[in-house]
Design a protein around this motif. Structure first.
Motif, PDB file in Angstrom:
ATOM      1  N   THR A 221     -57.077-126.318   3.886  1.00 27.12           N
ATOM      2  CA  THR A 221     -56.823-127.367   5.049  1.00 27.12           C
ATOM      3  C   THR A 221     -57.857-127.143   5.979  1.00 27.12           C
ATOM      4  OG1 THR A 221     -55.334-125.887   6.511  1.00 27.12           O
ATOM      5  CG2 THR A 221     -54.356-127.110   4.738  1.00 27.12           C
ATOM      6  N   TRP A 222     -58.031-128.209   6.747  1.00 30.62           N
ATOM      7  CA  TRP A 222     -59.122-128.392   7.715  1.00 30.62           C
ATOM      8  C   TRP A 222     -58.795-129.055   8.840  1.00 30.62           C
ATOM      9  CZ3 TRP A 222     -63.437-125.624   5.673  1.00 30.62           C
ATOM     10  CH2 TRP A 222     -63.228-125.423   4.384  1.00 30.62           C
ATOM     11  N   LYS A 223     -58.730-128.681  10.116  1.00 34.48           N
ATOM     12  CA  LYS A 223     -58.390-129.515  11.216  1.00 34.48           C
ATOM     13  C   LYS A 223     -59.563-130.605  11.699  1.00 34.48           C
ATOM     14  CE  LYS A 223     -56.945-129.090  16.101  1.00 34.48           C
ATOM     15  NZ  LYS A 223     -56.995-128.269  17.273  1.00 34.48           N
ATOM     16  N   ALA A 224     -59.294-131.690  11.535  1.00 32.23           N
ATOM     17  CA  ALA A 224     -59.997-132.808  11.791  1.00 32.23           C
ATOM     18  C   ALA A 224     -60.511-132.781  13.469  1.00 32.23           C
ATOM     19  CB  ALA A 224     -59.443-134.203  11.510  1.00 32.23           C
ATOM     20  N   GLY A 225     -61.917-132.750  13.558  1.00 33.58           N
ATOM     21  CA  GLY A 225     -62.335-132.351  14.947  1.00 33.58           C
ATOM     22  C   GLY A 225     -63.902-132.751  14.891  1.00 33.58           C
ATOM     23  N   ASP A 226     -64.487-132.148  16.025  1.00 36.35           N
ATOM     24  CA  ASP A 226     -65.860-132.265  16.129  1.00 36.35           C
ATOM     25  C   ASP A 226     -66.341-130.960  16.436  1.00 36.35           C
ATOM     26  OD1 ASP A 226     -68.496-132.676  16.332  1.00 36.35           O
ATOM     27  OD2 ASP A 226     -68.322-134.103  18.167  1.00 36.35           O
ATOM     28  N   PRO A 227     -66.471-129.741  15.398  1.00 41.15           N
ATOM     29  CA  PRO A 227     -66.532-129.991  14.034  1.00 41.15           C
ATOM     30  C   PRO A 227     -65.151-129.928  13.349  1.00 41.15           C
ATOM     31  CG  PRO A 227     -67.374-127.957  14.357  1.00 41.15           C
ATOM     32  CD  PRO A 227     -67.075-128.655  15.873  1.00 41.15           C
ATOM     33  N   TYR A 228     -65.265-129.777  12.244  1.00 39.60           N
ATOM     34  CA  TYR A 228     -63.889-129.565  11.412  1.00 39.60           C
ATOM     35  C   TYR A 228     -63.633-128.154  11.513  1.00 39.60           C
ATOM     36  CZ  TYR A 228     -62.937-134.364   9.629  1.00 39.60           C
ATOM     37  OH  TYR A 228     -62.588-135.787   9.245  1.00 39.60           O
ATOM     38  N   VAL A 229     -62.594-127.674  11.568  1.00 44.48           N
ATOM     39  CA  VAL A 229     -62.405-126.238  11.645  1.00 44.48           C
ATOM     40  C   VAL A 229     -61.398-125.730  10.656  1.00 44.48           C
ATOM     41  CG1 VAL A 229     -61.058-124.584  12.981  1.00 44.48           C
ATOM     42  CG2 VAL A 229     -62.291-126.480  14.003  1.00 44.48           C
ATOM     43  N   PRO A 230     -61.744-124.658   9.672  1.00 48.79           N
ATOM     44  CA  PRO A 230     -60.774-124.282   8.578  1.00 48.79           C
ATOM     45  C   PRO A 230     -59.668-123.791   8.970  1.00 48.79           C
ATOM     46  CG  PRO A 230     -63.244-123.237   8.760  1.00 48.79           C
ATOM     47  CD  PRO A 230     -63.146-124.028   9.924  1.00 48.79           C
ATOM     48  N   GLY A 231     -58.643-123.995   8.180  1.00 47.74           N
ATOM     49  CA  GLY A 231     -57.281-123.716   8.522  1.00 47.74           C
ATOM     50  C   GLY A 231     -56.638-122.824   7.483  1.00 47.74           C
ATOM     51  N   GLN A 232     -55.992-123.298   6.627  1.00 47.41           N
ATOM     52  CA  GLN A 232     -55.215-122.514   5.315  1.00 47.41           C
ATOM     53  C   GLN A 232     -56.273-122.367   4.328  1.00 47.41           C
ATOM     54  OE1 GLN A 232     -51.137-124.319   6.159  1.00 47.41           O
ATOM     55  NE2 GLN A 232     -50.447-122.196   5.501  1.00 47.41           N
TER      56      GLN A 232
ATOM     57  N   ALA B  17     -50.569-138.380   9.797  1.00 44.32           N
ATOM     58  CA  ALA B  17     -51.142-138.291  11.217  1.00 44.32           C
ATOM     59  C   ALA B  17     -52.725-138.349  11.346  1.00 44.32           C
ATOM     60  CB  ALA B  17     -50.448-137.241  11.838  1.00 44.32           C
ATOM     61  N   GLY B  18     -53.407-138.004  10.422  1.00 41.31           N
ATOM     62  CA  GLY B  18     -54.750-137.931  10.427  1.00 41.31           C
ATOM     63  C   GLY B  18     -55.425-136.711  11.328  1.00 41.31           C
ATOM     64  N   GLY B  19     -54.452-135.671  11.466  1.00 40.17           N
ATOM     65  CA  GLY B  19     -54.764-134.375  12.129  1.00 40.17           C
ATOM     66  C   GLY B  19     -55.505-133.259  11.208  1.00 40.17           C
ATOM     67  N   ARG B  20     -55.215-133.523   9.884  1.00 45.04           N
ATOM     68  CA  ARG B  20     -55.774-132.414   8.986  1.00 45.04           C
ATOM     69  C   ARG B  20     -55.922-133.199   7.603  1.00 45.04           C
ATOM     70  NH1 ARG B  20     -51.187-128.656   6.819  1.00 45.04           N
ATOM     71  NH2 ARG B  20     -50.077-130.589   6.917  1.00 45.04           N
ATOM     72  N   LEU B  21     -57.238-132.478   7.106  1.00 41.13           N
ATOM     73  CA  LEU B  21     -57.744-132.957   5.969  1.00 41.13           C
ATOM     74  C   LEU B  21     -57.404-131.564   4.843  1.00 41.13           C
ATOM     75  CD1 LEU B  21     -59.659-134.424   3.967  1.00 41.13           C
ATOM     76  CD2 LEU B  21     -61.566-133.081   4.706  1.00 41.13           C
ATOM     77  N   LEU B  22     -56.901-132.107   3.807  1.00 45.65           N
ATOM     78  CA  LEU B  22     -56.550-131.170   2.603  1.00 45.65           C
ATOM     79  C   LEU B  22     -57.738-131.410   1.716  1.00 45.65           C
ATOM     80  CD1 LEU B  22     -53.917-131.718   4.408  1.00 45.65           C
ATOM     81  CD2 LEU B  22     -52.712-130.439   2.306  1.00 45.65           C
ATOM     82  N   SER B  23     -57.912-130.296   0.912  1.00 51.01           N
ATOM     83  CA  SER B  23     -59.014-130.129  -0.427  1.00 51.01           C
ATOM     84  C   SER B  23     -58.517-129.569  -1.482  1.00 51.01           C
ATOM     85  CB  SER B  23     -60.155-129.943   0.239  1.00 51.01           C
ATOM     86  OG  SER B  23     -60.504-128.867   0.588  1.00 51.01           O
ATOM     87  N   GLY B  24     -59.090-129.735  -2.572  1.00 51.65           N
ATOM     88  CA  GLY B  24     -58.759-128.933  -3.715  1.00 51.65           C
ATOM     89  C   GLY B  24     -59.696-129.117  -4.838  1.00 51.65           C
ATOM     90  N   GLY B  25     -59.861-128.322  -5.934  1.00 55.12           N
ATOM     91  CA  GLY B  25     -60.785-128.522  -6.871  1.00 55.12           C
ATOM     92  C   GLY B  25     -60.701-127.426  -8.080  1.00 55.12           C
ATOM     93  N   ARG B  26     -61.966-127.300  -8.706  1.00 53.73           N
ATOM     94  CA  ARG B  26     -61.975-126.470  -9.640  1.00 53.73           C
ATOM     95  C   ARG B  26     -61.860-124.849  -9.433  1.00 53.73           C
ATOM     96  NH1 ARG B  26     -64.175-127.519 -14.696  1.00 53.73           N
ATOM     97  NH2 ARG B  26     -64.966-129.451 -14.032  1.00 53.73           N
ATOM     98  N   ASP B  27     -61.944-124.607  -8.286  1.00 54.39           N
ATOM     99  CA  ASP B  27     -61.611-123.290  -7.787  1.00 54.39           C
ATOM    100  C   ASP B  27     -60.084-122.862  -7.686  1.00 54.39           C
ATOM    101  OD1 ASP B  27     -60.965-124.217  -5.412  1.00 54.39           O
ATOM    102  OD2 ASP B  27     -62.739-123.272  -4.318  1.00 54.39           O
ATOM    103  N   ALA B  28     -59.238-123.911  -7.848  1.00 56.00           N
ATOM    104  CA  ALA B  28     -57.925-123.887  -7.778  1.00 56.00           C
ATOM    105  C   ALA B  28     -57.110-123.415  -6.414  1.00 56.00           C
ATOM    106  CB  ALA B  28     -57.324-122.673  -8.823  1.00 56.00           C
ATOM    107  N   HIS B  29     -58.168-123.570  -5.244  1.00 59.23           N
ATOM    108  CA  HIS B  29     -57.793-123.055  -3.960  1.00 59.23           C
ATOM    109  C   HIS B  29     -57.429-124.682  -3.369  1.00 59.23           C
ATOM    110  CE1 HIS B  29     -59.377-119.116  -2.934  1.00 59.23           C
ATOM    111  NE2 HIS B  29     -59.528-119.121  -4.147  1.00 59.23           N
TER     112      HIS B  29
END
Length: 301
Positions: A207-218, A192-204
């Motif tokens: 989630t980020w709520k897409a907006g102006d600005p992006y808001v941290p989630g889980q 739906a484009g409402g959230r961005l998810l990210s992952g990487g070397r830190d194993a976390h």
């Protein structure tokens, strides 16, 4: 909601680690590539009968199929982009970009975005196959790309621990997210484009709520080691994360509740780092450093 998963096949044919997967026009077919430079076409109805499509003289970390032409965009490490006709099994053209590794390719409308080890995201005009712009937002490697059609934004994960958001139309930098404590290897927007998810070397997994600005989630400690890739199931119900810890994990896409851990002991999974996943033909496909491609049946129970 309970979830079942079963390994139904394993495809062997690569001679080294497999890093890239992309779907074909037909849902039962897909392509793979990796450190051996071989681009192989596979058919889910004909197990282990891969067809060599191309041989690239360097490792391939990134590959995407262009739906409008059927061409495979293949990133050759320390060189550039090769466009391969998989049916004719021949190269159509190539574009030299960089002397650094190419980590990801994202195709959207008439543009192609290429994430490079020198920190540049190169923007290519697809119809002309010419460079339109270089996005220089970091000295650290650009590792992963995702486009949000709803907001017309490009998210790029970098080894400087950030996710940077660009406007797709103006190609200007909009936001910088201090996302992780180590390299960001994978970014994806939900359907739906409402959230961005990210992952990487830190194993976390974050989630980020897409907006102006992006808001941290889980913020979830999802694996023991690096998250190499994440993807949404076609219906958007599940997320799969692939890790250097040799596991696949399946999550409820809405709540991020862990539903299943897929490892060697319980599911005859991979024995080494899992690098990429792909959903196609009603199956989940995973590729690993063990040179193997596993095919999984996933369903609700």
């Amino acid at each position: 909601m309970a979830l079942s998963i079963e390994r139904i096949d394993t495809f062997a044919g690569h001679r080294d680690a497999v890093y890239a997967l992309t779907a074909a026009a037909e849902p039962h077919r897909f392509y793979s590539a990796g450190s051996d430079g071989m681009v192989i076409g596979w058919d889910l109805t004909k197990p282990d009968l891969g067809t060599l499509v191309a041989r690239i003289p360097a490792s391939v970390y990134a590959m995407e199929r262009e739906a409008s032409t059927g061409l495979l965009w293949v990133g050759q490490n320390y060189d550039g982009i090769h466009r391969i006709d998989p049916e004719a099994k021949q190269e159509q053209d190539s574009l030299r970009l960089t002397s650094s590794p190419i980590f990801d390719i994202c195709l959207f409308e008439d543009l192609a975005f290429v994430a490079q080890g020198d920190g540049v995201v190169t923007v290519i005009d697809r119809p002309s196959f010419q460079i339109r712009k270089h996005l220089r937002a970091s000295e650290a490697s650009a590792r992963s790309l995702a486009v949000n059609p709803a907001t017309r934004e490009l998210a790029a994960g970098y080894s400087d621990h950030t996710v940077k958001i660009f406007d797709v139309d103006s190609l200007e930098l909009k936001f910088v997210i201090a996302a992780h404590t180590h390299s960001v290897f994978t970014v994806r927007y939900d359907p739906a484009g409402g959230r961005l998810l990210s992952g990487g070397r830190d194993a976390h997994l974050k989630t980020w709520k897409a907006g102006d600005p992006y808001v941290p989630g889980q913020d979830i400690v999802a694996h023991m080691f690096a998250i190499n890739h994440l993807s949404f199931s076609p219906d958007g119900r599940w997320i799969v994360t692939a890790s250097m810890d040799k596991t696949l994990k399946l999550w409820d896409a809405e709540t991020l509740k862990l539903l299943k851990v897929v490892d060697w002991a319980r599911f005859s999974g991979h024995r080494t780092s899992i690098n990429r996943t792909l959903w196609t033909g009603g199956r989940l496909i995973s590729a690993s450093d063990d040179r193997l491609i596993s095919i999984w049946q996933v369903g609700a129970v």
